[in-house]
Design a protein around this motif. Structure first.
Motif, PDB file in Angstrom:
ATOM      1  N   HIS A  90       0.834  -1.315   0.062  1.00 15.43           N
ATOM      2  CA  HIS A  90      -0.025  -0.139   0.071  1.00 15.43           C
ATOM      3  C   HIS A  90       0.846   1.228   0.079  1.00 15.43           C
ATOM      4  CE1 HIS A  90      -3.533   2.524   0.869  1.00 15.43           C
ATOM      5  NE2 HIS A  90      -2.831   3.143   1.731  1.00 15.43           N
ATOM      6  N   ALA A  91       1.937   1.274   0.845  1.00 14.36           N
ATOM      7  CA  ALA A  91       2.925   2.563   0.876  1.00 14.36           C
ATOM      8  C   ALA A  91       3.412   2.548  -0.376  1.00 14.36           C
ATOM      9  CB  ALA A  91       3.916   2.303   1.915  1.00 14.36           C
ATOM     10  N   ALA A  94       0.440   3.043  -3.531  1.00 14.57           N
ATOM     11  CA  ALA A  94      -0.508   4.141  -3.520  1.00 14.57           C
ATOM     12  C   ALA A  94      -0.054   5.637  -3.323  1.00 14.57           C
ATOM     13  CB  ALA A  94      -1.368   3.958  -2.315  1.00 14.57           C
ATOM     14  N   GLU A  95       1.495   5.464  -2.788  1.00 11.12           N
ATOM     15  CA  GLU A  95       1.907   6.833  -2.357  1.00 11.12           C
ATOM     16  C   GLU A  95       3.259   7.190  -2.993  1.00 11.12           C
ATOM     17  OE1 GLU A  95       1.775   6.733   1.814  1.00 11.12           O
ATOM     18  OE2 GLU A  95      -0.385   6.897   1.939  1.00 11.12           O
ATOM     19  N   TYR A  96       4.337   6.007  -2.762  1.00  6.24           N
ATOM     20  CA  TYR A  96       5.770   6.274  -3.162  1.00  6.24           C
ATOM     21  C   TYR A  96       6.010   6.213  -4.486  1.00  6.24           C
ATOM     22  CZ  TYR A  96      10.567   5.318  -3.730  1.00  6.24           C
ATOM     23  OH  TYR A  96      11.750   5.254  -3.967  1.00  6.24           O
ATOM     24  N   PHE A  99       4.724   9.485  -6.152  1.00 10.16           N
ATOM     25  CA  PHE A  99       5.297  10.759  -5.843  1.00 10.16           C
ATOM     26  C   PHE A  99       6.809  10.756  -6.320  1.00 10.16           C
ATOM     27  CE2 PHE A  99       8.523  11.883  -2.355  1.00 10.16           C
ATOM     28  CZ  PHE A  99       8.255  13.328  -2.455  1.00 10.16           C
ATOM     29  N   LEU A 191       1.145  14.744  -1.827  1.00 13.43           N
ATOM     30  CA  LEU A 191       0.926  13.801  -1.025  1.00 13.43           C
ATOM     31  C   LEU A 191      -0.657  13.814  -0.378  1.00 13.43           C
ATOM     32  CD1 LEU A 191       3.859  13.043   1.316  1.00 13.43           C
ATOM     33  CD2 LEU A 191       3.153  11.767  -0.617  1.00 13.43           C
ATOM     34  N   LEU A 194      -2.555  12.957  -3.382  1.00 10.00           N
ATOM     35  CA  LEU A 194      -2.905  11.420  -3.341  1.00 10.00           C
ATOM     36  C   LEU A 194      -3.712  10.817  -2.510  1.00 10.00           C
ATOM     37  CD1 LEU A 194       0.719  10.482  -4.119  1.00 10.00           C
ATOM     38  CD2 LEU A 194      -1.091  10.325  -5.613  1.00 10.00           C
ATOM     39  N   LYS A 195      -4.015  11.754  -1.138  1.00  3.71           N
ATOM     40  CA  LYS A 195      -4.993  11.407  -0.244  1.00  3.71           C
ATOM     41  C   LYS A 195      -6.357  11.669  -0.573  1.00  3.71           C
ATOM     42  CE  LYS A 195      -2.147   8.966   2.733  1.00  3.71           C
ATOM     43  NZ  LYS A 195      -2.547   7.595   3.273  1.00  3.71           N
ATOM     44  N   THR A 282      -4.358  -3.468  -2.649  1.00  7.77           N
ATOM     45  CA  THR A 282      -4.491  -2.136  -2.774  1.00  7.77           C
ATOM     46  C   THR A 282      -5.147  -1.620  -4.193  1.00  7.77           C
ATOM     47  OG1 THR A 282      -2.322  -1.543  -1.572  1.00  7.77           O
ATOM     48  CG2 THR A 282      -2.969  -0.079  -2.890  1.00  7.77           C
ATOM     49  N   PHE A 332       8.756   6.244   3.425  1.00  6.98           N
ATOM     50  CA  PHE A 332       7.255   5.858   3.301  1.00  6.98           C
ATOM     51  C   PHE A 332       7.334   4.499   3.934  1.00  6.98           C
ATOM     52  CE2 PHE A 332       7.185   9.211   0.376  1.00  6.98           C
ATOM     53  CZ  PHE A 332       5.707   9.509   0.009  1.00  6.98           C
ATOM     54  N   LEU A 387       2.400  14.519   5.997  1.00 12.06           N
ATOM     55  CA  LEU A 387       1.419  13.236   6.261  1.00 12.06           C
ATOM     56  C   LEU A 387       1.151  12.874   7.551  1.00 12.06           C
ATOM     57  CD1 LEU A 387       0.528  11.269   3.974  1.00 12.06           C
ATOM     58  CD2 LEU A 387       2.605   9.910   4.323  1.00 12.06           C
TER      59      LEU A 387
END
Length: 470
Positions: A90-91, A94-96, A99, A191, A194-195, A282, A332, A387
């Motif tokens: 997920h980290a 979905a985010e790293y 980014f 970030l 993305l959230k 995810t 992350f 975050l």
């Protein structure tokens, strides 16, 4: 710099254990000690470049990997490999990965543009460059705008005796405050995007604060630069940079590619598609996939169409981007338990932190969020700091954009604005310092720079607190 981050090997080994449906970590069950790897990594980023610069330059990837493993290995043993692997996926997914793809695209595009010619650094010209940089920062990122403008500004002022203040204010305005209006401007805001924070939410909410801060800094800078400009013997007898016929751009095709980056990010925020793909539990939406694929294509096209001489003149290489990618991989990963504990609220181990930024009636205190986010962003990296407090405030973008809009505005402003308080508050700060010093500018030391920020920025932040965040 070419070696892959060792922690990714452990993460890859966990993928086979990921269940079809990702489970969430119950932060109330975790001890505060699970946050040690995250704190250790951030302290390493803050202190090791100062205390052990040669070791850090050679081994920062290994340091990030060591802290990542210090979290992942015990966590997998304590709670099971499936939960650890699901959290890692997920980290990263979905985010790293989104980014880093955005940062790489902005880095490549800005590195492919060279401003040629010799400007003359009068107070009016310098102020105009800083103002232009503030506008560009929200559209091509603080890193992109800083790297685009710092070299021509150095050439413009290389015949002046006093010029360090020019680049101190450049860091204040272009490398930080100017990036506060869109998710493209500064990593913390991306970030948030993305959230689930809307693309134009930030510009609607903190435009007055940004206008106040940037306007005040430009006015202070113009007055200070004018004082130096009118002193006797301010100008050197000879300008080291010869005059040329006009000002122009090499690699101007990258401006079109910059427009493509803006369009792709905007598209991913406006396009609502029911199509999503399950990546080990995810969900990954189609708009995000299209955005990331497009950004990768933009990066490759920029590298292809930019003449080699432009990259050579800009001293372009991937080392800074590689450093960011490796360090943020560790960030992350190690932030996973910290976010879970903050989401647990007052029932979690970080209950006192949540209570400190909460009013007696249970509502969040925007002023406390502004200063708490800003204080940590001054000495740690402002992206993970954003975050952390985003999740402390509840972590639900829809609620934060409406019911608690003042709190999210305070978190956003604190993370972006106060990253300028120290050299280590935001990555472009150190980049600008390094480039300026390589061209002969005697920049203030770590505490000398903090004297500047304490005298100029902190009073403005106090005023902003009473005006907007009470």
């Amino acid at each position: 710099m070419r070696n892959p981050l060792p922690a990714t090997a452990l993460a890859a080994a966990l993928f086979a254990c990921v269940p079809a449906q990702a489970a969430e970590i119950d932060g109330a069950r975790l001890a505060a000690s699970w946050g040690i790897p995250f704190a250790g990594l951030l302290l390493s980023i803050a202190l090791m470049p100062l205390l052990a610069p040669h070791f850090w330059h050679r081994h920062f990837g290994k340091v990030a990997a060591a802290w990542s493993i210090a979290f992942l290995a015990p966590f997998a043993l304590a709670f099971g490999a499936p939960l650890a692997a699901a959290s890692v996926v997920h980290a990263l997914v979905a985010e790293y990965i989104p980014f880093v793809i955005l940062l790489a695209a902005l880095f490549a595009v800005s590195g492919g543009i060279f401003i040629r010619g010799n400007l003359h650094g009068s107070p009016g010209l310098n102020t105009a460059v800083l103002a232009i940089g503030a506008v560009l920062a929200s559209f091509m990122g603080t890193t992109g705008a800083s790297m685009l403008l710092v070299r021509p500004l150095i050439r413009a002022n290389d015949n002046r005796r006093h010029r360090a203040h020019v680049f101190v204010f450049f860091i204040f305005i272009v490398s930080n405050a100017g990036g506060s209006l869109t998710p493209l401007g500064d990593p913390p805001l991306f970030l948030g995007f993305l959230k689930g924070v809307e693309f134009f939410w930030t510009v609607r909410q903190i435009f007055p604060e940004t206008l106040f801060l940037v306007g005040a800094l430009l006015a202070i800078f113009f007055a200070l630069d004018s004082y130096y400009w009118h002193r006797r013997e301010e100008l050197l007898p000879r300008d080291p940079t010869p005059d040329t016929r006009g000002i122009g751009f090499d690699g101007a095709r990258n401006f079109w590619l910059l427009g493509a980056v803006v369009a792709l990010v905007l598209m991913s925020g406006l396009w609502k598609s029911p199509i999503a793909f399950d990546v080990f539990g995810t969900p990954v939406g189609l708009p995000g996939l299209v955005r990331d694929a497009g950004l990768i294509l933009v990066t490759l096209v920029s590298l292809k169409v930019t003449p080699r001489r432009v990259h050579e003149t800009n001293q372009f290489d991937w080392a800074p981007m590689a450093e960011v990618a490796k360090l943020f991989a560790g960030i992350f990963l190690t932030i996973i338990p910290v976010i879970a504990m903050l989401r647990a609220g007052t029932s979690g181990p970080f209950g006192p932190i949540v209570a400190a930024v909460t009013r007696p009636d249970g509502s969040p205190d925007p002023a406390m969020y502004f200063w708490a986010t800003g204080a940590l962003s001054s000495f740690l990296d402002n992206a993970p700091t954003y975050l952390v407090f985003f999740n402390t405030a509840g972590g639900d973008a829809a609620t934060l954009m409406t019911t608690h809009a003042a709190t999210l505005a305070a978190i956003s402003a604190g993370a972006v604005f106060m990253g300028a308080n120290t050299y280590i508050g935001n990555a472009p700060n150190l980049m600008v310092k390094a480039v300026a010093e390589s061209r002969g500018v005697k920049m203030p030391g770590f505490f000398g720079y903090m004297a500047w920020s304490g005298a100029v920025l902190v009073p403005l932040f106090v005023a902003m607190t009473f005006i907007w965040f009470r």
